[in-house]
Scaffold this motif. Structure first.
Motif, mmCIF file in Angstrom:
data_model
loop_
_atom_site.group_PDB
_atom_site.id
_atom_site.type_symbol
_atom_site.label_atom_id
_atom_site.label_comp_id
_atom_site.label_asym_id
_atom_site.label_seq_id
_atom_site.Cartn_x
_atom_site.Cartn_y
_atom_site.Cartn_z
ATOM 1 N N LEU A 1 0.927 -1.458 0.084
ATOM 2 C CA LEU A 1 -0.040 0.014 -0.060
ATOM 3 C C LEU A 1 0.792 1.315 0.028
ATOM 4 O O LEU A 1 0.628 2.233 -0.697
ATOM 5 C CB LEU A 1 -0.849 0.026 1.215
ATOM 6 N N SER A 2 2.143 1.152 0.707
ATOM 7 C CA SER A 2 2.844 2.239 0.834
ATOM 8 C C SER A 2 3.475 2.583 -0.596
ATOM 9 O O SER A 2 3.450 3.883 -1.024
ATOM 10 C CB SER A 2 3.903 1.895 1.599
ATOM 11 N N VAL A 3 3.678 1.723 -1.294
ATOM 12 C CA VAL A 3 4.350 1.778 -2.676
ATOM 13 C C VAL A 3 3.435 2.186 -3.498
ATOM 14 O O VAL A 3 3.616 3.289 -4.341
ATOM 15 C CB VAL A 3 4.970 0.513 -3.222
ATOM 16 N N ALA A 4 2.249 1.839 -3.460
ATOM 17 C CA ALA A 4 1.049 2.314 -4.388
ATOM 18 C C ALA A 4 0.796 3.760 -4.048
ATOM 19 O O ALA A 4 0.575 4.505 -5.117
ATOM 20 C CB ALA A 4 -0.377 1.502 -3.957
ATOM 21 N N VAL A 5 0.729 4.334 -2.705
ATOM 22 C CA VAL A 5 0.497 5.573 -2.572
ATOM 23 C C VAL A 5 1.465 6.480 -3.054
ATOM 24 O O VAL A 5 1.500 7.593 -3.610
ATOM 25 C CB VAL A 5 0.149 5.955 -0.818
#
Length: 74
Positions: free
Chosen positions: A46-50
Motif C-alpha cells: 500500500l505504501s508503494v502504491a500511495v
C-alpha cells in the motif's frame, strides 16, 4: 534471533485468536506472527502504491482511453 513482544487484546479478540490457532493446529504465537507478517506485507504494498499515486512524473491515464485501446473499440 527473536524478540518477545507483549500485547493486550480484548477478550473477544483473544477468543477468536484461540479459535483460529486451534483450527490451524498452531500456537497463538504462530498465528500472531503470520498475521503480523501479512499485515506488514500489505502495508508495504500500500505504501508503494500511495507513493506512485503521489508521483507527479507518473502519468494519469483516462479509463475510457485505456479501455478503448485495450478493446480496440471506439
Amino acid at each position: 534471533m527473536t524478540t518477545q513482544i507483549t500485547a493486550r487484546l480484548p477478550k473477544e479478540l483473544a477468543e477468536s485468536l484461540d479459535a483460529a490457532a486451534a483450527a490451524l493446529r498452531r500456537s497463538r504465537a504462530d498465528v500472531i506472527r503470520q498475521a503480523v507478517e501479512q499485515y506488514l506485507e500489505d502495508f508495504d504494498d500500500l505504501s508503494v502504491a500511495v507513493e506512485r499515486l503521489r508521483d507527479p512524473a507518473d502519468p494519469v491515464l483516462d479509463w475510457d482511453d485505456v479501455r478503448r485501446d485495450l478493446l480496440g473499440s471506439s
